[in-house]
Design an enzyme around this catalytic site. Structure first.
Site, PDB file in Angstrom:
ATOM      1  N   HIS A   1      17.133 -11.008 -11.347  1.00 12.96           N
ATOM      2  CA  HIS A   1      17.774 -12.227 -10.854  1.00 12.96           C
ATOM      3  C   HIS A   1      19.168 -11.929 -10.323  1.00 12.96           C
ATOM      4  O   HIS A   1      19.580 -12.465  -9.275  1.00 12.96           O
ATOM      5  CB  HIS A   1      17.849 -13.259 -11.978  1.00 12.96           C
ATOM      6  CG  HIS A   1      16.563 -13.992 -12.203  1.00 12.96           C
ATOM      7  ND1 HIS A   1      16.050 -14.891 -11.282  1.00 12.96           N
ATOM      8  CD2 HIS A   1      15.669 -13.952 -13.222  1.00 12.96           C
ATOM      9  CE1 HIS A   1      14.907 -15.381 -11.727  1.00 12.96           C
ATOM     10  NE2 HIS A   1      14.652 -14.830 -12.913  1.00 12.96           N
TER      11      HIS A   1
ATOM     12  N   ASN B   1      -3.759  -2.178  -2.360  1.00 19.07           N
ATOM     13  CA  ASN B   1      -3.501  -0.801  -2.782  1.00 19.07           C
ATOM     14  C   ASN B   1      -4.609   0.133  -2.280  1.00 19.07           C
ATOM     15  O   ASN B   1      -4.345   1.260  -1.839  1.00 19.07           O
ATOM     16  CB  ASN B   1      -3.407  -0.736  -4.307  1.00 19.07           C
ATOM     17  CG  ASN B   1      -3.024   0.635  -4.817  1.00 19.07           C
ATOM     18  OD1 ASN B   1      -1.871   1.044  -4.778  1.00 19.07           O
ATOM     19  ND2 ASN B   1      -4.023   1.373  -5.316  1.00 19.07           N
TER      20      ASN B   1
ATOM     21  N   ARG C   1      -4.170   0.735   1.387  1.00 15.75           N
ATOM     22  CA  ARG C   1      -3.039   1.619   1.656  1.00 15.75           C
ATOM     23  C   ARG C   1      -3.430   3.085   1.566  1.00 15.75           C
ATOM     24  O   ARG C   1      -2.916   3.923   2.313  1.00 15.75           O
ATOM     25  CB  ARG C   1      -1.920   1.305   0.673  1.00 15.75           C
ATOM     26  CG  ARG C   1      -0.619   2.062   0.928  1.00 15.75           C
ATOM     27  CD  ARG C   1       0.449   1.671  -0.069  1.00 15.75           C
ATOM     28  NE  ARG C   1       0.754   0.250   0.006  1.00 15.75           N
ATOM     29  CZ  ARG C   1       0.621  -0.593  -1.001  1.00 15.75           C
ATOM     30  NH1 ARG C   1       0.172  -0.163  -2.180  1.00 15.75           N
ATOM     31  NH2 ARG C   1       0.918  -1.857  -0.855  1.00 15.75           N
TER      32      ARG C   1
ATOM     33  N   ARG D   1       4.454   6.315 -10.343  1.00 13.64           N
ATOM     34  CA  ARG D   1       4.042   6.848  -9.050  1.00 13.64           C
ATOM     35  C   ARG D   1       3.286   8.154  -9.269  1.00 13.64           C
ATOM     36  O   ARG D   1       3.800   9.047  -9.929  1.00 13.64           O
ATOM     37  CB  ARG D   1       5.249   7.105  -8.158  1.00 13.64           C
ATOM     38  CG  ARG D   1       6.052   5.856  -7.812  1.00 13.64           C
ATOM     39  CD  ARG D   1       7.308   6.234  -7.042  1.00 13.64           C
ATOM     40  NE  ARG D   1       8.137   5.088  -6.752  1.00 13.64           N
ATOM     41  CZ  ARG D   1       8.040   4.337  -5.652  1.00 13.64           C
ATOM     42  NH1 ARG D   1       7.109   4.644  -4.761  1.00 13.64           N
ATOM     43  NH2 ARG D   1       8.846   3.313  -5.453  1.00 13.64           N
TER      44      ARG D   1
ATOM     45  N   GLY E   1       4.680   1.751  -1.003  1.00 14.09           N
ATOM     46  CA  GLY E   1       4.392   1.205  -2.321  1.00 14.09           C
ATOM     47  C   GLY E   1       5.604   1.243  -3.219  1.00 14.09           C
ATOM     48  O   GLY E   1       6.421   2.160  -3.156  1.00 14.09           O
TER      49      GLY E   1
ATOM     50  N   GLY F   1       5.050   0.712  -6.670  1.00 15.43           N
ATOM     51  CA  GLY F   1       4.552   1.050  -8.008  1.00 15.43           C
ATOM     52  C   GLY F   1       4.435  -0.138  -8.937  1.00 15.43           C
ATOM     53  O   GLY F   1       4.446   0.033 -10.151  1.00 15.43           O
TER      54      GLY F   1
ATOM     55  N   LEU G   1      -0.374  -2.624  -9.113  1.00 14.57           N
ATOM     56  CA  LEU G   1      -1.397  -2.479 -10.149  1.00 14.57           C
ATOM     57  C   LEU G   1      -0.894  -2.954 -11.505  1.00 14.57           C
ATOM     58  O   LEU G   1      -1.675  -3.464 -12.330  1.00 14.57           O
ATOM     59  CB  LEU G   1      -1.840  -1.013 -10.234  1.00 14.57           C
ATOM     60  CG  LEU G   1      -2.571  -0.467  -9.003  1.00 14.57           C
ATOM     61  CD1 LEU G   1      -2.998   0.976  -9.244  1.00 14.57           C
ATOM     62  CD2 LEU G   1      -3.782  -1.325  -8.665  1.00 14.57           C
TER      63      LEU G   1
END
Length: 459
Positions: free
Chosen positions: A236, A349, A352, A396, A407, A409, A412
């Site tokens: 935040h 993913n 990619r 990663r 990506g 990481g 997923l």
């Protein structure tokens, strides 16, 4: 736990069976106790005395039944007088008594053993009569159960001691079962689990172990909550400087000459990447703190079909395809947007990392009370040692490759937490022929009863 239970059960069972079997063998093979012999000797003496008195009554023509009743009540011995023309007794003789009387008349053995009584027969001089006395044996627990052979006694002993040993072993290992169940719940993410109140008053050692477990669970809960608060607060706080950076970047771009816009474009790309990372961290925090309620009914088949169509439209620009290979009717309960994002992250993913000119295959089916969504790509796969970690935040497999593909990481990780918050799970495995196969599992919703529509009549 199973080993400890088995050791306690078998040790107690063997000990109880051995002790009781020894007792049964001694009881079945040893001579009658001394007090039993003394009782039977008195029995023989009493029969002879009473027989002489009764025969005196008979010779005088008197009825001896009342005397026989008093004798029977006093000694628990029943006498049968077999005379030439009649039988004198308070009740009819048994077949065994009749057979013994005939045996004695022929000069045979005067003793006869039965299961529940001992019979003694002899001739009365001066009366031409045979007297048979019946002495009831003292009942043992084996005779009361109808167990006469050694094998029967040992079988009953084994079964009874086995039941007692099972109950005792179960009672002794009950606190350990509760501790194991609590540790499994803690490992599954229920950080508020506590075991000491469930155990109540038990052994001091187990009570101390339960208190230590609760202290450990409380500390783990505190640390994980602090970690989540830190991630959420930092994410935040990063949003505000990112917003100011974007504004400053636009202002700088407006007054910059064309030859200086290259570095500004690089700053913009890095700011966007940082924004994606912050948004992903916030998404992980929101999913982990989502309420675990039942949710609303979700047509997962339609949701997956929509995600596949959107992903396929985007994948065509990179010479890739996303196809729905198998489509079955499947319904679940939960938050539609959370489930959409989880499935979309897994599909994106796969897009990619799949090779150019290949397809990402998606299938959905329902069986055994669960719904399975499978996503399979044609990429390089994941090393076996890295498979258990690909659902961890910011993990990663190849940092350089992930940076090239854009990506962060977190996709997923968001999917795994979303599935877990809905009572499901996700797993990954390298597919045969190359590529990665990711399977998402969710509890199937109970089918709703279809409303019967009224029949339409023709006019």
């Amino acid at each position: 736990m199973r080993g400890l239970f088995a050791r306690i059960f078998l040790s107690v069972w063997i000990a109880m069976t051995a002790v009781t079997a020894a007792f049964v063998i001694i009881e079945g093979t040893a001579d009658e106790p001394i007090h039993v012999h003394r009782r039977e000797n008195l029995f023989d003496h009493a029969i002879r005395q009473e027989a002489a008195a009764v025969m005196a009554h008979v010779r005088r023509g008197e009825e001896p039944l009342e005397r026989l009743r008093r004798f029977q009540d006093r000694t628990d011995v029943t006498l049968f007088f077999f005379l030439e023309d009649r039988i004198v007794s308070t009740r009819p003789p048994s077949n065994a008594a009749r057979q013994l009387a005939e045996h004695v008349r022929r000069g045979g053995n005067r003793d006869r053993e039965k299961d529940s009584a001992r019979l003694v027969g002899f001739e009365v001089p001066e009366g031409d009569a045979v007297v048979v006395g019946r002495l009831r044996r003292m009942t043992t627990w084996t005779r009361a159960l109808g167990l006469e052979t050694l094998a029967q006694k040992l079988l009953v002993v084994s079964l009874m001691s086995g039941l007692v040993s099972f109950l005792l072993a179960r009672y002794l290992t009950r606190p350990l079962r509760k501790l194991r169940h609590a540790s499994q719940r803690l490992a599954a993410g229920e950080l508020d689990v506590r075991v000491a109140p469930e155990l109540g008053r038990t052994d001091a050692e187990l009570t101390a172990l339960a208190r230590d477990f609760d202290a450990m669970a409380a500390r783990v809960q505190e640390l994980l909550n602090a970690k989540q608060r830190l991630l959420s607060d930092v994410s935040h706080e990063l949003n505000s400087p990112l917003a100011r950076l974007r504004v400053a970047l636009e202002l700088a771009r407006q007054g910059a000459p064309p030859d200086e816009r290259g570095p500004l474009d690089r700053i913009e790309r890095e700011a966007e990447r940082l924004g994606v990372l912050v948004e992903g961290i916030l998404a992980v925090s929101r999913v982990e703190h989502a309420p675990a309620d039942g949710g609303s009914p979700v047509d997962l088949t339609a949701l997956v079909d929509e995600v596949v169509r959107d992903a396929d439209f985007e994948a065509r620009a990179a010479d890739r395809r996303v196809v729905l290979k198998a489509r079955g009717d499947a319904g679940v309960r939960g938050d539609p947007e959370t489930l959409r994002r989880a499935i979309e992250n897994v599909v994106r993913n796969a897009v990619r990392f799949t090779a150019e000119g290949t397809e990402v295959e998606v299938s959905i089916d329902a069986a055994d009370g669960e719904v399975r969504v499978t996503v399979r790509d044609r990429g390089p796969g994941v090393p076996e040692e890295a498979l258990p970690h690909i659902f961890e935040p910011l993990f990663r497999v190849d940092p350089d490759r992930d940076r090239r593909t854009g990506g962060a990481g977190l996709g997923l990780a968001i999917a795994e937490r979303a599935l877990r918050s809905h009572g499901g799970s996700v797993e990954a495995a390298n597919a045969e022929g190359g590529g990665l196969r990711v399977t998402l599992r969710l509890p199937a919703a109970a089918p709703r009863a279809r409303r019967r529509e009224p029949a339409r009549g023709g006019s």
